[in-house]
Design a protein around this motif. Structure first.
Motif, PDB file in Angstrom:
ATOM      1  N   ASP A  95       0.822  -1.234  -0.062  1.00  9.17           N
ATOM      2  CA  ASP A  95       0.036  -0.078   0.027  1.00  9.17           C
ATOM      3  C   ASP A  95       1.010   1.275   0.151  1.00  9.17           C
ATOM      4  N   SER A  96       1.868   1.194   0.503  1.00 14.04           N
ATOM      5  CA  SER A  96       2.909   2.456   0.770  1.00 14.04           C
ATOM      6  C   SER A  96       3.876   2.396  -0.186  1.00 14.04           C
ATOM      7  N   TRP A 113       1.360   6.912  -5.431  1.00 15.86           N
ATOM      8  CA  TRP A 113       0.064   7.569  -5.050  1.00 15.86           C
ATOM      9  C   TRP A 113       0.334   8.343  -3.865  1.00 15.86           C
ATOM     10  N   PHE A 115      -0.607   8.716  -0.165  1.00 13.21           N
ATOM     11  CA  PHE A 115      -0.698   7.799   0.881  1.00 13.21           C
ATOM     12  C   PHE A 115      -0.972   8.371   2.325  1.00 13.21           C
ATOM     13  N   TRP A 118      -4.581   4.574   4.999  1.00 10.21           N
ATOM     14  CA  TRP A 118      -5.954   4.061   4.795  1.00 10.21           C
ATOM     15  C   TRP A 118      -6.715   5.143   5.505  1.00 10.21           C
ATOM     16  N   TYR A 125       2.562   9.122   9.200  1.00 10.45           N
ATOM     17  CA  TYR A 125       2.563   8.508   7.953  1.00 10.45           C
ATOM     18  C   TYR A 125       3.449   9.194   6.671  1.00 10.45           C
ATOM     19  N   ASP A 128       6.001   7.086   5.196  1.00  9.75           N
ATOM     20  CA  ASP A 128       5.544   6.085   4.155  1.00  9.75           C
ATOM     21  C   ASP A 128       5.102   6.651   2.927  1.00  9.75           C
ATOM     22  N   ASN A 129       4.433   7.780   3.171  1.00 11.60           N
ATOM     23  CA  ASN A 129       4.010   8.771   1.872  1.00 11.60           C
ATOM     24  C   ASN A 129       5.023   8.967   1.111  1.00 11.60           C
ATOM     25  N   HIS A 149      -5.269   9.589  -3.637  1.00 10.03           N
ATOM     26  CA  HIS A 149      -4.876   8.687  -2.353  1.00 10.03           C
ATOM     27  C   HIS A 149      -5.488   7.291  -2.848  1.00 10.03           C
ATOM     28  N   GLU A 151      -4.002   2.696  -2.760  1.00  7.82           N
ATOM     29  CA  GLU A 151      -3.099   1.894  -2.021  1.00  7.82           C
ATOM     30  C   GLU A 151      -3.023   0.742  -2.947  1.00  7.82           C
ATOM     31  N   ARG A 175     -10.473   8.918   1.827  1.00  6.33           N
ATOM     32  CA  ARG A 175      -9.407   8.940   0.791  1.00  6.33           C
ATOM     33  C   ARG A 175      -9.396  10.252  -0.318  1.00  6.33           C
TER      34      ARG A 175
END
Length: 341
Positions: A95-96, A113, A115, A118, A125, A128-129, A149, A151, A175
């Motif tokens: 997802d990340s 994308w 992120f 969720w 985050y 992770d983004n 947004h 994942e 999202r």
């Protein structure tokens, strides 16, 4: 200034390969968050190591590890596994991480994308983004930045222009608030070089991913999908799965084909130990010559393994106990990301 269309898969003639196509490697990300996983963290790390070792028997594997935790990871991972030190917040790289693309000339690219964990379910985050672009830079691959947004667990592609997604995830207000279905669909097509997006209603009971497609459906080959079911007619989640399957069967793919379906049970006889427990066998990783799938030590697992063998008769199937991972809301597909060859 570069035209915005010049940074899309559509304009650059890039393609999103299917997961069943050959891989250069698989990526994972090492769990380290004591605040999220508490006393379960050591067993979770052991499960990640076992998944990594199972995959590494088929193809190369790179593990993203937060720089502060490389010693722990190195001590638990085989020497052949590549450790890539990049700051990360969490360990769900499907997802990340980036969604990889391939050019007609063999070049590698990927989509970064937006992120937000969720829909802001966990914090922080930010790292992770930022992961997708850092990972693509590590591989010398071009990064295509999307404004939505999204994942990787939201996406199921056949490599021939078809994408299957769910409304509960991509159209959720947490999202892409205020964004129409048409806008999201257009962006998916532009970023992934797609011809058709097949929308399923999704799963409103999924409190973690809001109904990712990789908890119910995957492509076996173009025109053929596996789809989860629950044999109990009174089971609410079983009815949700049946509704999604009915929605799929009313549609066709980018080539006009109706979908052939290979059924696979969910882990209906496994007791959930959390509100977000992932009772999914279909949340497996396709690897070169194999399938690495979850097991819970219950009879439903043998049914699921037989279904996977029917779907992929030329692949060796390896089962890994991920009981330490599934209470956190995901399984093997969620913790892996394939890089196409």
């Amino acid at each position: 200034m570069m035209n915005i269309r010049a940074r899309t898969a559509e304009a650059l003639k890039l393609r999103r390969p299917a997961e069943f196509e050959p891989h250069a490697k698989t990526w994972m990300a090492w769990p380290h968050r004591q605040d999220l996983y508490g006393a379960r963290l050591p067993t979770m790390q052991q499960a990640y190591a076992e998944v990594a070792h199972a995959i590494a028997a088929f193809e190369p594997l790179s593990m993203v590890v937060h720089p502060d935790h490389t010693e722990t990871a190195r001590a638990m991972l085989a020497t052949g596994i590549d450790i890539v030190a990049i700051p990360i917040d969490d360990c769900w790289i499907r997802d990340s991480g980036p969604t990889f693309l391939k050019g007609s000339d063999g070049s590698l690219a990927g989509v970064s994308w937006r992120f937000n964990a969720w829909g802001g379910k966990h914090a922080p985050y930010d790292a992770d983004n930022a992961l997708a672009e850092k990972l693509l830079a590590h591989e010398g691959a071009a990064a295509l930045r999307s404004f939505i947004h999204c994942e990787g667990g939201s996406l199921a592609t056949d490599g021939e222009g078809t994408l299957i997604v769910t409304e509960t995830s991509l159209l959720h207000a947490n999202r892409n608030p205020g964004m129409s279905k048409a806008w999201v669909e257009q962006e998916l097509k532009r970023m992934l070089g797609l011809e058709k997006v097949v929308w399923l209603p999704g799963d409103p009971l999924d409190l973690e991913t809001d109904g990712h497609i990789d908890g119910m459906c995957c492509f076996v080959k173009p025109g053929v999908v596996m789809f989860e079911y629950n044999p109990d007619p009174a089971d609410l989640h079983g009815r949700i799965l049946a509704d999604n399957l009915a929605a799929l069967l009313r549609q066709t793919d980018a080539r006009g084909r109706s979908f052939e379906v290979i059924p696979i049970p969910e882990a209906y006889d496994v007791e959930a130990t959390s509100e977000i427990f992932a009772r999914s066998y279909i949340n497996f990783a396709l690897v070169n010559g194999g399938v690495v799938m979850p097991t819970f030590g219950q009879p439903s697992g043998e049914e699921a393994k037989a279904a996977v063998a029917r779907a992929f008769p030329d692949r060796r199937i390896v089962s890994v106990d991920v009981g330490a991972v599934t209470p956190a809301g995901g399984a093997i597909h969620c913790i892996t990301q394939e890089q196409p060859l």
